[in-house]
Design an enzyme around this catalytic site. Structure first.
Site, PDB file in Angstrom:
ATOM      1  N   ASP A 199       0.803  -1.248  -0.053  1.00 56.90           N
ATOM      2  CA  ASP A 199       0.016  -0.094   0.050  1.00 56.90           C
ATOM      3  C   ASP A 199       0.963   1.260  -0.077  1.00 56.90           C
ATOM      4  OD1 ASP A 199       0.871  -0.913   2.777  1.00 56.90           O
ATOM      5  OD2 ASP A 199      -0.444   0.797   3.239  1.00 56.90           O
ATOM      6  N   GLU A 200       0.192   2.263  -0.564  1.00 58.16           N
ATOM      7  CA  GLU A 200       0.814   3.792  -0.221  1.00 58.16           C
ATOM      8  C   GLU A 200       2.526   3.763  -0.693  1.00 58.16           C
ATOM      9  OE1 GLU A 200      -1.913   5.616   3.223  1.00 58.16           O
ATOM     10  OE2 GLU A 200      -0.155   4.895   3.927  1.00 58.16           O
TER      11      GLU A 200
END
Length: 576
Positions: free
Chosen positions: A241-242
């Site tokens: 993620d991210e």
């Protein structure tokens, strides 16, 4: 039968066999090598280009098998990284038997990791509240060995600790899902100078450069070590993620220049290669990834990557007023992409403020009520299955930020959220169950659980007192009449005050200081039963020391100035 006829039969048989081999030869299959896919353009992050299908064999190779050293250049190995890995774990027959959706409690160990003896107390509580699994985000608490030993915290769990955690989880019917970040949120790895060269952005430790020599080796080593300790695991979460700054490194820029600027493919190349490595490492393992990076892709781009055959997305949203329709759109897209299942992720703590100290139960209750609505709607999706929900309990927003609420502080919130999922709503029956299990009176309007008796409830009560009273008690005495009039910063700097005026508040000030000193000694003992010393030190520094030091300085100054018997003030000009 004459020899001539026999010879004809033999020749005819050979011709037939040759034709069959030619027809069914793998080389005659043209496959999908000519297919293309398109990336949805969202802002300037993903390129809107048609690109070739991913070549999984090539994706599994580290681009260059060499280190950045001053020594002679090492030529790239012509091996598949799965094959070149040191060993494969014992194969297991995949278990495709449908199971009920799991309710997984996330333990974020990148801040305030609990001691094993506290987990021994808390696991039966989680089970009684309706949880049936643990999402164990190790970060620097895993006992990495060899080249990776630098990654582990001074207080990292030992191999024996991990075995005990697994045993405790099994005893209380809690399925452990390990989580190891492989792309974004790799600060705990990339903060070390040894791995600076593997950063996507040179000055930021957030994300891995997937094209840097050694990046895939690093990820494979991390995953292999953790997987070895969790060979019984059915699920494994690889994060992703991210991925901040993707496409910023020189390696990525060069790759993008020759691949139509397709950022989506750059992302998918890495996670698909990691997924392929994991499924080769451990037969039957099922992978999970956070879904936020997929939201910018269309279903065809994901499908062409082959990722849907390797992993399931975990859709996460932690807000109390989430966009249910938007979540439905994500589910539909992932269904179209060919994913067989989806996970959801809510939050019971650590998602309402980067330095939150006291958990807002109502905030998290609303989040779970929204998720319950989405869970109820899942039958409308015919080919994708709801596999479970992870109740996240973030301890930090990322490796370098401050602590959020301590786990014992969030137990009432966790109980409310789990019971909401169990009963489908937080009705009187669910509320009664929370109060029975925690031994408290729940007051949602005040975000409190009064009279609690759950493991760690002493820390819960003491944090509440610190949160409610410490700062306010110091401010109150500083705003009193005589302190404001006779003990200002001007008076204290110049050692100038009337002892009579100081006498009006000196005893009260000293009493307040002694009360907080005594209270914090008890607090330290209670924290020591749950946490390692670095957690206590950090929590006190962030939430207590500033106020206590202010009190202590006032006590020292008032006693010092009283002894001066009201002498003339010190002239700063004469002391220079």
């Amino acid at each position: 039968m004459t020899s001539q006829k026999l010879l004809k039969l033999i020749i005819g048989g050979l011709v037939i066999v040759a034709m069959v081999k030619f027809i069914f030869s793998p080389s005659s299959s043209k496959g999908t090598s000519g297919k293309t896919h398109q990336i949805i353009q969202v802002g300037t992050f993903w390129a809107d280009q048609r690109v070739p299908k991913l070549n999984l064999y090539e994706n599994q190779k580290d681009p260059v098998k060499k280190e950045h050293t001053d020594g002679p250049e090492v030529q790239p190995e012509n091996k598949n990284t799965v094959e070149s890995n040191q060993e494969k774990l014992e194969p297991e027959v995949p278990d495709n038997t449908p199971t009920d959706p799991l309710k997984i409690v996330h333990l974020d160990l990148k801040g305030a990791p609990p001691k094993v003896k506290y987990l021994k107390e808390i696991f039966p509580l989680l089970s009684s509240l309706g949880a049936n699994g643990i999402l164990l985000e190790y970060e620097d608490m895993f006992p990495y060995e060899g080249e990776l030993a630098i990654l582990k915290s001074s207080f990292a769990y030992s191999p024996e600790d991990i075995e005990e955690i697994k045993s405790l989880a099994k005893q209380h019917n809690l399925e452990i899902i390990p989580l190891v970040q492989v792309f974004g949120h790799m600060e705990f790895v990339l903060k070390h100078e040894k791995y600076f060269r593997l950063r996507e952005v040179e000055t930021f430790p957030n994300s891995l450069n997937p094209l840097a020599p050694g990046s895939m080796d690093l990820v494979q080593d991390m995953l292999t070590q953790v997987m070895k300790k969790h060979q019984e695991a059915r699920w494994f979460h690889i994060g992703a993620d991210e991925v901040r700054g993707l496409g910023k490194s020189e390696d990525s820029k060069r790759w993008l220049e020759t691949n139509n600027g397709d950022m989506g493919r750059l992302f998918l190349n890495h996670v698909t290669a990691v997924g392929s490595f994991m499924t080769n490492l451990k037969q039957g393992i099922k992978l999970i990834l956070w879904d936020d990076m997929f939201r910018k892709l269309n279903s065809n781009s994901i499908k062409e990557s082959g990722l849907q055959d390797l992993a399931s997305p975990m859709i996460w949203t932690y807000t109390p007023n989430m966009d249910v329709k938007e979540i439905g759109n994500y589910i539909s897209k992932y269904e179209e992409a060919g994913f067989q299942g989806v996970w959801f992720a809510s939050a019971f703590k650590g998602a309402s403020g980067i330095d939150q100290k006291w958990t807002p139960i109502g905030h998290h209750l609303k989040n779970h009520q929204q998720w319950q609505n989405i869970i109820t709607s899942m039958p409308q999706y015919k080919s994708v299955r709801f596999q479970g929900i992870a109740l996240t309990g973030w301890q930090r927003y990322e490796h370098h930020t401050v602590l959020c609420e301590l786990l014992p502080v969030a137990i009432p919130s966790l109980a409310v959220c789990l019971q909401t999922l169990k009963y489908g709503s937080f009705d009187d029956k669910a509320k009664s169950e929370v109060e029975r299990i925690l031994g408290c009176e729940l007051q949602l309007d005040k975000n409190e659980c009064n009279g609690a008796s759950f493991p760690g409830s002493d820390v819960y009560e003491m944090v509440k007192k610190i949160n409610d009273n410490l700062e306010s008690s110091v401010k109150k005495i500083m705003q009193s009449y005589h302190v404001r009039g006779s003990f200002s910063s001007y008076h204290r700097k110049r050692s100038f005050a009337n002892p009579r005026n100081l006498g009006f508040f000196k005893d009260e000030l000293k009493k307040l200081m002694d009360e907080w000193d005594s209270f914090l000694q008890t607090f330290r003992r209670s924290m020591d039963a749950i946490y390692f010393p670095d957690t206590l030190e950090e929590w006190l520094e962030e939430n207590v020391n500033e106020h206590l030091e202010r009190l202590n300085e006032m006590v020292v100054d008032v006693e010092r100035i009283i002894k001066l018997n009201g002498q003339p003030k010190v002239d700063p000009l004469k002391t220079r």
